[in-house]
Design an enzyme around this catalytic site. Structure first.
Site, PDB file in Angstrom:
ATOM      1  N   ARG A 107       1.364   1.631   2.252  1.00  0.00           N
ATOM      2  CA  ARG A 107       0.676   1.716   3.540  1.00  0.00           C
ATOM      3  C   ARG A 107       0.813   0.393   4.265  1.00  0.00           C
ATOM      4  NH1 ARG A 107      -5.388   3.779   3.415  1.00  0.00           N
ATOM      5  NH2 ARG A 107      -5.691   1.808   2.346  1.00  0.00           N
ATOM      6  N   THR A 111      -1.501  -0.798  10.363  1.00  0.00           N
ATOM      7  CA  THR A 111      -1.562   0.532  10.995  1.00  0.00           C
ATOM      8  C   THR A 111      -2.020   1.615  10.025  1.00  0.00           C
ATOM      9  OG1 THR A 111       0.707   1.064  10.352  1.00  0.00           O
ATOM     10  CG2 THR A 111       0.418  -0.122  12.437  1.00  0.00           C
ATOM     11  N   ASP A 203      -8.389  -0.968  -5.230  1.00  0.00           N
ATOM     12  CA  ASP A 203      -6.958  -0.686  -5.093  1.00  0.00           C
ATOM     13  C   ASP A 203      -6.426  -0.171  -6.441  1.00  0.00           C
ATOM     14  OD1 ASP A 203      -4.355  -1.976  -3.201  1.00  0.00           O
ATOM     15  OD2 ASP A 203      -4.031  -1.123  -5.193  1.00  0.00           O
ATOM     16  N   ASP A 206      -3.324  -1.994  -7.965  1.00  0.00           N
ATOM     17  CA  ASP A 206      -3.643  -3.316  -8.522  1.00  0.00           C
ATOM     18  C   ASP A 206      -4.403  -3.189  -9.833  1.00  0.00           C
ATOM     19  OD1 ASP A 206      -2.395  -4.760  -6.540  1.00  0.00           O
ATOM     20  OD2 ASP A 206      -4.196  -4.949  -5.303  1.00  0.00           O
TER      21      ASP A 206
HETATM   22  C1  PRP Z   1      -2.365   3.650  -2.009  1.00  0.00           C
HETATM   23  C2  PRP Z   1      -2.536   4.930  -2.800  1.00  0.00           C
HETATM   24  C3  PRP Z   1      -1.897   5.959  -1.904  1.00  0.00           C
HETATM   25  C4  PRP Z   1      -2.255   5.457  -0.522  1.00  0.00           C
HETATM   26  C5  PRP Z   1      -3.411   6.259  -0.023  1.00  0.00           C
HETATM   27  O1  PRP Z   1      -1.107   3.152  -2.159  1.00  0.00           O
HETATM   28  O2  PRP Z   1      -1.983   4.886  -4.075  1.00  0.00           O
HETATM   29  O3  PRP Z   1      -0.491   6.068  -2.058  1.00  0.00           O
HETATM   30  O4  PRP Z   1      -2.634   4.070  -0.683  1.00  0.00           O
HETATM   31  O5  PRP Z   1      -3.706   5.933   1.290  1.00  0.00           O
HETATM   32  P1  PRP Z   1      -3.495   6.935   2.519  1.00  0.00           P
HETATM   33  O6  PRP Z   1      -4.071   8.253   2.108  1.00  0.00           O
HETATM   34  O7  PRP Z   1      -4.263   6.273   3.627  1.00  0.00           O
HETATM   35  O8  PRP Z   1      -2.034   7.008   2.819  1.00  0.00           O
HETATM   36  P2  PRP Z   1      -0.650   1.752  -1.513  1.00  0.00           P
HETATM   37  O9  PRP Z   1      -0.068   1.981  -0.166  1.00  0.00           O
HETATM   38  O10 PRP Z   1      -1.774   0.770  -1.610  1.00  0.00           O
HETATM   39  O11 PRP Z   1       0.570   1.319  -2.430  1.00  0.00           O
HETATM   40  P3  PRP Z   1       0.592   0.917  -3.985  1.00  0.00           P
HETATM   41  O12 PRP Z   1       0.372   2.167  -4.795  1.00  0.00           O
HETATM   42  O13 PRP Z   1       1.970   0.371  -4.158  1.00  0.00           O
HETATM   43  O14 PRP Z   1      -0.487  -0.115  -4.233  1.00  0.00           O
HETATM   44  N1  URA Z   2      -5.527   3.054  -1.785  1.00  0.00           N
HETATM   45  C1  URA Z   2      -6.252   2.565  -2.830  1.00  0.00           C
HETATM   46  O1  URA Z   2      -5.689   2.155  -3.852  1.00  0.00           O
HETATM   47  N2  URA Z   2      -7.588   2.536  -2.702  1.00  0.00           N
HETATM   48  C2  URA Z   2      -8.240   2.982  -1.616  1.00  0.00           C
HETATM   49  O2  URA Z   2      -9.486   2.944  -1.572  1.00  0.00           O
HETATM   50  C3  URA Z   2      -7.472   3.476  -0.542  1.00  0.00           C
HETATM   51  C4  URA Z   2      -6.114   3.506  -0.657  1.00  0.00           C
END
Ligand code: PRP
Ligand code: URA
Length: 212
Positions: A107, A111, A203, A206
Site C-alpha cells: 500500500r 494514498t 502491521d 512486520d
Molecule cells: C497490508 C496487508 C494487506 C493490506 C491491507 O499489506 O497485508 O495486503 O495492507 O490494506 P488495504 O485493505 O487497505 O489494501 P502492506 O501493504 O502493509 O504490505 P506488507 O504485507 O508487505 O507489509
Molecule cells: N495492514 C496491516 O498490516 N495492518 C492494518 O491494520 C492495516 C493494513
C-alpha cells in the site's frame, strides 16, 4: 454494516481466543506466526467444506469400503505478499497439495492505493478454487486488486480469507465482487486516519517477519 450473503464471519470461541493473543502487542514473532497458521487452518475447514470429492475403495484390516477423498489438484492459494505468506502453512496443514501462487502488493503510505510488484501463478489456476490469503482487510484496495488480477487471468471460483477486517474493506470487496466468498475471523470497528484497523493487531507483515 450491511449483511452480505457471501461474507462469513467466524464467531467460534477457539478462533476468538487465538485472536485475543494475536492482538496483544507483547505477543512475539514465533507465537504470532504460529497463531496465524492455526487460525488459518481453522478457517480453511469451513472455507473448503464444498471442495470437490471423489469416491475410492479402501481396504481396511477387515474389509473393503468406499470412502470419500478430495480431488487433490482442485485448490490453489494465493498469498498477497508479504503478510499473506504467513497463512500458507495453515491451508497446507489441511490441504497439503494446494498449489501456491504469489501476488506482490504494497500500500502506498500516502494514498493507501495498492501497488502490484510481483505475480507468479500456477499453471491451470483458472480451473481451480483459488483462495486469496491476507491477514488484513483494511480499505479493501489490495484485495480488490488481487481479485481483479485473478479474474483477468480467467479464475472463476475465487475466495478471500482474512483474519482481521474493517467494515470498509468488507463493503468494498462485497460491493465490487459479490461473487467472491469472503471468510473473516473477526470484524473490527473501523480504520484510523492512516488506514490501520482498530483495534486491529498493528502491521501484520512486520509482526510476522520481525521487520520493526
Ligand atoms: C497490508 C496487508 C494487506 C493490506 C491491507 O499489506 O497485508 O495486503 O495492507 O490494506 P488495504 O485493505 O487497505 O489494501 P502492506 O501493504 O502493509 O504490505 P506488507 O504485507 O508487505 O507489509
Ligand atoms: N495492514 C496491516 O498490516 N495492518 C492494518 O491494520 C492495516 C493494513
Amino acid at each position: 454494516m450491511k449483511n452480505y450473503p457471501n461474507v462469513t464471519i467466524f464467531h467460534h470461541p477457539l478462533i476468538q481466543h487465538k485472536i485475543a493473543i494475536l492482538r496483544n502487542k507483547d505477543t512475539g514473532m514465533k507465537d504470532f506466526r504460529e497463531l496465524v497458521e492455526e487460525i488459518t487452518a481453522l478457517m480453511t475447514f469451513e472455507c473448503l467444506k464444498d471442495v470437490p470429492t471423489r469416491k475410492i475403495m479402501v481396504t481396511t484390516p477387515l474389509e473393503k469400503t468406499e470412502q470419500t477423498v478430495v480431488i487433490e489438484n482442485s485448490v490453489a492459494v494465493v498469498p498477497v505478499l508479504r503478510a499473506g505468506l504467513g497463512m500458507v502453512n495453515g491451508v497446507h496443514m489441511l490441504f497439503p497439495t494446494a498449489k501456491v501462487g504469489h501476488i506482490g502488493m504494497y500500500r502506498d503510505e500516502e494514498t493507501l492505493e495498492p501497488k502490484e510488484y510481483y505475480c507468479k501463478l500456477p499453471d491451470g489456476i483458472e480451473n481451480k478454487i483459488v483462495i486469496i490469503l491476507d491477514p488484513m482487510l483494511a480499505t479493501g484496495g489490495s484485495a480488490n486488486a488481487a481479485i481483479d488480477l485473478l479474474k483477468a487471468k480467467g479464475c472463476k471460483e475465487i475466495r478471500l480469507m482474512n483474519i482481521i477486517a474493517a467494515p470498509a474493506g468488507v463493503e468494498a470487496v462485497a460491493e465490487a465482487h459479490p461473487d467472491v466468498k469472503v471468510f473473516i475471523a473477526n470484524l473490527d470497528r473501523q480504520l484510523n486516519e492512516h488506514g490501520y484497523i482498530l483495534p486491529g493487531l498493528g502491521d501484520a507483515g512486520d509482526r510476522l517477519f520481525g521487520t520493526k
